[in-house]
Motif scaffolding. Structure first.
Motif, PDB file in Angstrom:
ATOM      1  N   ALA A 150       0.835  -1.198   0.000  1.00  0.00           N
ATOM      2  CA  ALA A 150       0.000   0.000   0.000  1.00  0.00           C
ATOM      3  C   ALA A 150       0.874   1.254   0.000  1.00  0.00           C
ATOM      4  O   ALA A 150       1.980   1.267   0.541  1.00  0.00           O
ATOM      5  CB  ALA A 150      -0.913  -0.001   1.218  1.00  0.00           C
ATOM      6  N   GLU A 151       0.352   2.333  -0.599  1.00  0.00           N
ATOM      7  CA  GLU A 151       1.137   3.556  -0.729  1.00  0.00           C
ATOM      8  C   GLU A 151       1.541   4.133   0.625  1.00  0.00           C
ATOM      9  O   GLU A 151       2.673   4.598   0.795  1.00  0.00           O
ATOM     10  CB  GLU A 151       0.360   4.586  -1.547  1.00  0.00           C
ATOM     11  N   ALA A 152       0.625   4.129   1.592  1.00  0.00           N
ATOM     12  CA  ALA A 152       0.951   4.674   2.908  1.00  0.00           C
ATOM     13  C   ALA A 152       2.092   3.899   3.553  1.00  0.00           C
ATOM     14  O   ALA A 152       2.952   4.487   4.234  1.00  0.00           O
ATOM     15  CB  ALA A 152      -0.285   4.645   3.801  1.00  0.00           C
ATOM     16  N   ALA A 153       2.113   2.594   3.339  1.00  0.00           N
ATOM     17  CA  ALA A 153       3.188   1.778   3.895  1.00  0.00           C
ATOM     18  C   ALA A 153       4.490   1.977   3.127  1.00  0.00           C
ATOM     19  O   ALA A 153       5.579   1.966   3.713  1.00  0.00           O
ATOM     20  CB  ALA A 153       2.769   0.306   3.885  1.00  0.00           C
ATOM     21  N   LEU A 154       4.393   2.166   1.820  1.00  0.00           N
ATOM     22  CA  LEU A 154       5.587   2.418   1.019  1.00  0.00           C
ATOM     23  C   LEU A 154       6.270   3.717   1.436  1.00  0.00           C
ATOM     24  O   LEU A 154       7.502   3.825   1.395  1.00  0.00           O
ATOM     25  CB  LEU A 154       5.216   2.485  -0.465  1.00  0.00           C
ATOM     26  N   ASP A 155       5.485   4.707   1.850  1.00  0.00           N
ATOM     27  CA  ASP A 155       6.054   5.982   2.291  1.00  0.00           C
ATOM     28  C   ASP A 155       6.908   5.828   3.545  1.00  0.00           C
ATOM     29  O   ASP A 155       7.741   6.695   3.834  1.00  0.00           O
ATOM     30  CB  ASP A 155       4.931   6.985   2.566  1.00  0.00           C
ATOM     31  N   ARG A 156       6.721   4.739   4.270  1.00  0.00           N
ATOM     32  CA  ARG A 156       7.497   4.508   5.489  1.00  0.00           C
ATOM     33  C   ARG A 156       8.987   4.320   5.170  1.00  0.00           C
ATOM     34  O   ARG A 156       9.846   4.582   6.034  1.00  0.00           O
ATOM     35  CB  ARG A 156       6.925   3.288   6.222  1.00  0.00           C
ATOM     36  N   GLY A 163      15.657   1.236   2.649  1.00  0.00           N
ATOM     37  CA  GLY A 163      15.269   0.685   1.365  1.00  0.00           C
ATOM     38  C   GLY A 163      13.981  -0.107   1.436  1.00  0.00           C
ATOM     39  O   GLY A 163      13.304  -0.152   2.470  1.00  0.00           O
ATOM     40  N   PHE A 164      13.667  -0.757   0.301  1.00  0.00           N
ATOM     41  CA  PHE A 164      12.377  -1.394   0.079  1.00  0.00           C
ATOM     42  C   PHE A 164      12.558  -2.861  -0.277  1.00  0.00           C
ATOM     43  O   PHE A 164      13.400  -3.216  -1.108  1.00  0.00           O
ATOM     44  CB  PHE A 164      11.668  -0.660  -1.066  1.00  0.00           C
ATOM     45  N   ARG A 181      10.799   5.622  -4.788  1.00  0.00           N
ATOM     46  CA  ARG A 181      11.805   6.608  -5.190  1.00  0.00           C
ATOM     47  C   ARG A 181      11.248   8.038  -5.118  1.00  0.00           C
ATOM     48  O   ARG A 181      11.942   8.954  -4.664  1.00  0.00           O
ATOM     49  CB  ARG A 181      12.285   6.319  -6.620  1.00  0.00           C
ATOM     50  N   THR A 182       9.988   8.216  -5.553  1.00  0.00           N
ATOM     51  CA  THR A 182       9.374   9.548  -5.502  1.00  0.00           C
ATOM     52  C   THR A 182       9.207  10.013  -4.068  1.00  0.00           C
ATOM     53  O   THR A 182       9.518  11.164  -3.717  1.00  0.00           O
ATOM     54  CB  THR A 182       8.009   9.533  -6.213  1.00  0.00           C
ATOM     55  N   SER A 183       8.719   9.135  -3.218  1.00  0.00           N
ATOM     56  CA  SER A 183       8.535   9.459  -1.810  1.00  0.00           C
ATOM     57  C   SER A 183       9.864   9.808  -1.154  1.00  0.00           C
ATOM     58  O   SER A 183       9.952  10.744  -0.347  1.00  0.00           O
ATOM     59  CB  SER A 183       7.878   8.268  -1.096  1.00  0.00           C
ATOM     60  N   TRP A 184      10.897   9.076  -1.498  1.00  0.00           N
ATOM     61  CA  TRP A 184      12.247   9.322  -0.966  1.00  0.00           C
ATOM     62  C   TRP A 184      12.732  10.725  -1.346  1.00  0.00           C
ATOM     63  O   TRP A 184      13.231  11.472  -0.489  1.00  0.00           O
ATOM     64  CB  TRP A 184      13.178   8.256  -1.526  1.00  0.00           C
ATOM     65  N   PRO A 193      17.103   4.997  -2.223  1.00  0.00           N
ATOM     66  CA  PRO A 193      16.762   3.837  -1.411  1.00  0.00           C
ATOM     67  C   PRO A 193      17.293   2.553  -2.032  1.00  0.00           C
ATOM     68  O   PRO A 193      17.343   2.409  -3.259  1.00  0.00           O
ATOM     69  CB  PRO A 193      15.228   3.849  -1.425  1.00  0.00           C
ATOM     70  N   LYS A 194      17.668   1.626  -1.188  1.00  0.00           N
ATOM     71  CA  LYS A 194      18.060   0.303  -1.660  1.00  0.00           C
ATOM     72  C   LYS A 194      16.802  -0.443  -2.101  1.00  0.00           C
ATOM     73  O   LYS A 194      15.794  -0.447  -1.411  1.00  0.00           O
ATOM     74  CB  LYS A 194      18.763  -0.473  -0.542  1.00  0.00           C
TER      75      LYS A 194
END
Length: 276
Positions: A150-156, A163-164, A181-184, A193-194
């Motif tokens: 989910a996007e909210a979790a990816l922003d973490r 990294g992800f 990458r955009t959120s970073w 991010p890795k």
């Protein structure tokens, strides 16, 4: 491209053999999953044991269900493992989603994302020199990756991580990578991010492949159709594995984890030959 090896859970007593063979190369990382209400070895204890049996390969939780754990103790455990392994530990984290596991520890499934953010603040403070030791080998704490969809979790990843961990099929991965990458960048983080991808694999005859697929279906049985889909997506030939590594490399993955569901330790050599 770095290629890691996800460890099977069916025979914990064989994992020392897996680790020693993997440490001989070409694998860069050993990953181990986490569940509470399942017959799998506890990942931090297991990886600490494997750290003593290896000298080169990294050790990674993939992913540890942090909201089921107390954060101060988790910070101490992670720092200890990072220290004793000489900085070879990566803490891969996720929120989980099984109600029975949250009920068992008295945690609230509905607030698990918020809880993980709170836990990360506590752990980062401890690793930065808080009152709980030992200090990790890596300044600021062990490497932290987040597994999410989910996007909210990816922003973490941008808020707390390094990294992800992408456990999604290649068709989804580009969108997830782009979001991370955009959120970073929007968070003003330096560098990048890795990116770590994960694919399910097993090499061998029909019985080996069938056993591996059955293990996936049993493990993910709570997720309904997702379990069968995961089993069907499992890569079972060297050519398919090499193609997946190449595709994820083209998307910008820094590492691809080959998560093996066959407990046969000969898989280490078969997969090593497959990736060369």
């Amino acid at each position: 491209m770095s290629v890691g090896l996800g460890l099977p859970i069916a025979r914990p007593e064989a994992l020392l053999t897996w680790a020693r063979r993997a440490d001989e190369g070409p694998f860069t990382t050993l990953g181990l999953l986490d569940r509470l209400t399942y017959d799998n070895p506890e990942p931090l204890v297991t990886l600490a044991t494997l750290a003593g049996a290896t000298s080169r390969v990294r050790l990674q939780t993939e992913v540890l269900l942090a909201p089921l754990r107390e954060p101060v103790l988790l910070a101490k455990q992670a720092a200890t493992l990072d220290r004793l392994s000489g900085g070879r530990f990566t803490l891969g984290l996720g929120v989980g989603g099984r109600a029975d596991e949250f009920d068992l520890v008295g945690a609230d499934l509905r607030t698990r994302g918020r809880r993980l953010d709170e836990q990360m603040k506590i752990m980062r403070d401890i690793w930065a020199g808080g009152p709980v030791g030992p200090a990790p080998a890596r300044e600021g704490g062990p490497e932290v990756l987040f597994g999410a969809f989910a996007e909210a979790a990816l922003d973490r990843v941008a808020r707390w991580g390094d990294g992800f961990l992408c456990a999604a099929p290649i068709a989804w991965a580009a969108r997830l990578f782009d979001h991370v990458r955009t959120s970073w960048a929007e968070a003003g983080r330096a560098g990048k991010p890795k990116m770590v991808a994960q694919v399910n694999v097993a090499l061998g005859g029909e019985s080996t492949v069938d056993e591996a697929k059955a293990a996936i279906v049993d493990y993910y049985g709570f997720a309904g159709d997702f379990a069968a889909q995961n089993a069907e997506r499992m890569l079972t030939t060297p050519a398919a594995i090499r193609a997946a590594v190449a595709e994820f490399t083209a998307l910008g993955a820094d590492e691809v984890m080959l998560y093996c569901w066959s407990p046969d330790a000969d898989q280490v050599h078969r997969l090593a030959d497959a990736v060369g």
